[in-house]
Design a protein around this motif. Structure first.
Motif, mmCIF file in Angstrom:
data_model
loop_
_atom_site.group_PDB
_atom_site.id
_atom_site.type_symbol
_atom_site.label_atom_id
_atom_site.label_comp_id
_atom_site.label_asym_id
_atom_site.label_seq_id
_atom_site.Cartn_x
_atom_site.Cartn_y
_atom_site.Cartn_z
ATOM 1 N N ALA A 141 1.549 30.060 -18.891
ATOM 2 C CA ALA A 141 3.004 29.882 -18.988
ATOM 3 C C ALA A 141 3.650 29.492 -17.660
ATOM 4 N N THR A 142 2.831 29.277 -16.623
ATOM 5 C CA THR A 142 3.424 29.030 -15.300
ATOM 6 C C THR A 142 2.834 27.788 -14.623
ATOM 7 N N LYS A 143 3.466 27.420 -13.535
ATOM 8 C CA LYS A 143 2.916 26.400 -12.634
ATOM 9 C C LYS A 143 2.809 27.010 -11.253
ATOM 10 N N GLY A 144 1.946 26.438 -10.427
ATOM 11 C CA GLY A 144 1.785 26.954 -9.068
ATOM 12 C C GLY A 144 2.353 25.969 -8.065
ATOM 13 N N LEU A 145 2.969 26.502 -7.033
ATOM 14 C CA LEU A 145 3.472 25.684 -5.934
ATOM 15 C C LEU A 145 2.442 25.732 -4.807
ATOM 16 N N HIS A 146 1.982 24.559 -4.372
ATOM 17 C CA HIS A 146 0.934 24.478 -3.351
ATOM 18 C C HIS A 146 1.468 23.793 -2.096
ATOM 19 N N SER A 147 1.121 24.312 -0.942
ATOM 20 C CA SER A 147 1.560 23.717 0.319
ATOM 21 C C SER A 147 0.513 23.899 1.412
ATOM 22 N N ALA A 148 0.474 22.912 2.306
ATOM 23 C CA ALA A 148 -0.447 22.978 3.455
ATOM 24 C C ALA A 148 0.153 23.773 4.604
ATOM 25 N N ARG A 149 1.414 24.181 4.454
ATOM 26 C CA ARG A 149 2.184 24.673 5.620
ATOM 27 C C ARG A 149 1.525 25.809 6.393
ATOM 28 N N ARG A 150 0.894 26.746 5.708
ATOM 29 C CA ARG A 150 0.348 27.911 6.424
ATOM 30 C C ARG A 150 -0.909 27.564 7.219
ATOM 31 N N TYR A 151 -1.590 26.489 6.846
ATOM 32 C CA TYR A 151 -2.865 26.181 7.497
ATOM 33 C C TYR A 151 -2.896 24.833 8.206
ATOM 34 N N PHE A 152 -1.731 24.218 8.354
ATOM 35 C CA PHE A 152 -1.667 22.968 9.122
ATOM 36 C C PHE A 152 -2.124 23.270 10.551
ATOM 37 N N LYS A 153 -3.015 22.422 11.088
ATOM 38 C CA LYS A 153 -3.541 22.692 12.428
ATOM 39 C C LYS A 153 -2.754 21.922 13.476
ATOM 40 N N ILE A 154 -2.392 22.604 14.535
ATOM 41 C CA ILE A 154 -1.707 21.997 15.668
ATOM 42 C C ILE A 154 -2.588 20.877 16.238
ATOM 43 N N ARG A 155 -2.003 19.703 16.431
ATOM 44 C CA ARG A 155 -2.752 18.573 17.004
ATOM 45 C C ARG A 155 -2.554 18.559 18.523
ATOM 46 N N PRO A 156 -3.483 17.951 19.251
ATOM 47 C CA PRO A 156 -3.288 17.874 20.704
ATOM 48 C C PRO A 156 -1.903 17.316 21.057
ATOM 49 N N SER A 157 -1.430 16.360 20.260
ATOM 50 C CA SER A 157 -0.133 15.725 20.541
ATOM 51 C C SER A 157 1.050 16.646 20.228
#
Ligand code: 7UC
Ligand code: FE
Length: 294
Positions: A151-167
């Motif tokens: 009966a539901t849908k899931g909300l997915h995001s990369a936000r918690r595991y996005f890796k800091i880039r050298p830049s």
């Protein structure tokens, strides 16, 4: 080509006498069929150039190039590189990727069906990946949790595991957060979908990437349903002894292929500064990731 289910293991089959150079159409079909039905394949004794690894990807479908260039192989953007190198040498790819329960690209509108990883430099300790078959998990859920999922849908995001880039060094974190939300806005996927090949219902939630469950009116559930689904799947077990968890080790020459619809996975990484490098190629197969849902 020989496909042999692993004995005394929760999933997976080894594939021997596999040669990408002489792969026939019928063997390619057998291999694909085995990916969906065995969920995880370990191709033995592979000694492939980057070009041959890419060719294997193309034999299975259409390669998805990772959206974030920091992960790309310097000469082959199709290859995602996970690598921990001693500090003195030039860093290629990204260290310690995927060390959290997830399904690849679930934070994207169209995830791919097949993931392949091909270890290049194999560490002596902590080699391997944990897997959970989310089709099996769904089949074993109490009816009440199955109804919540349907009966539901899931909300997915990369936000918690996005890796800091050298830049990103010296950038204000709010600017980076805005960039992540703009480039990879959160996406909705069904909490459970029917696997287009096996017909199995698969529970599609992960600890790292699923943030919320929403009801039919698009309202976020405020109860603990997501937590209970994750708990029942084994993804919250910090001892990794849950009955659903399969731990696959590997050795030089192994090439792992898995069904990215059915399995969630979590990489193991050595706590010591041992060098380790793994290549990854990801592939869209001929099927929609999931069919129309209600
Ligand atoms: O650095 C990583 O662990 C990569 C991860 C955030 N994404 C893998 C994927 O394809 O979903
Ligand atoms: Fe992954």
């Amino acid at each position: 080509m020989k496909i042999t289910p692993q004995v005394d293991q929760k999933m997976g089959a080894t594939v021997t006498e596999f040669d990408v150079e002489t792969l026939s159409t019928s063997d390619a079909l057998r291999l694909k069929d085995a990916i969906y039905h065995e969920k995880l394949l370990i191709l033995k004794d592979q000694h492939l150039s980057p070009q041959q690894f890419i060719a294997l990807g193309k034999a299975l479908g259409t390669i998805e190039v990772y959206y974030e260039p920091m992960y790309h192989h310097p000469d082959h953007e199709e290859i995602f590189v996970s690598s921990s190198t001693p500090e003195s040498t030039q860093q290629v790819g990204v260290p310690k990727t995927g060390a959290f329960w997830h399904a690849d690209y679930s934070f994207m509108p169209r995830p791919f069906g097949i993931t392949m990883t091909y270890p290049q430099v194999v560490p002596r300790t902590n080699r391997g990946t944990h897997y959970i078959d989310m089709g099996k998990v769904f089949a074993g859920l109490p009816e009440e949790l199955r109804s919540v999922a349907r009966a539901t849908k899931g909300l997915h995001s990369a936000r918690r595991y996005f890796k800091i880039r050298p830049s990103d060094v010296y950038r204000p974190i709010c600017e980076l957060v805005d960039e992540i939300e703009k480039k990879t806005p959160p996406v909705m996927h069904p909490t459970v979908f029917v696997h287009p090949v096996t017909g199995e219902e698969v529970l599609y939630v992960s600890e790292a990437l699923t943030c919320e469950l929403h009801d039919q009116h698009g309202r976020a559930l405020e109860d603990d349903s997501l937590h209970r689904l994750l708990e029942a799947s084994g993804q919250l077990d910090t001892t990794f002894s849950d009955e659903h968890i399969h731990t696959q080790t590997f050795t030089e020459g192994d090439l792992l292929i898995w069904d990215n619809r059915s399995l969630v996975h979590r990489a193991l990484h050595s706590p010591t500064p041992e060098p380790s490098t793994s290549y990854r190629v990801t592939v869209h197969d001929d099927h929609a990731f999931y069919g129309p849902t209600t």
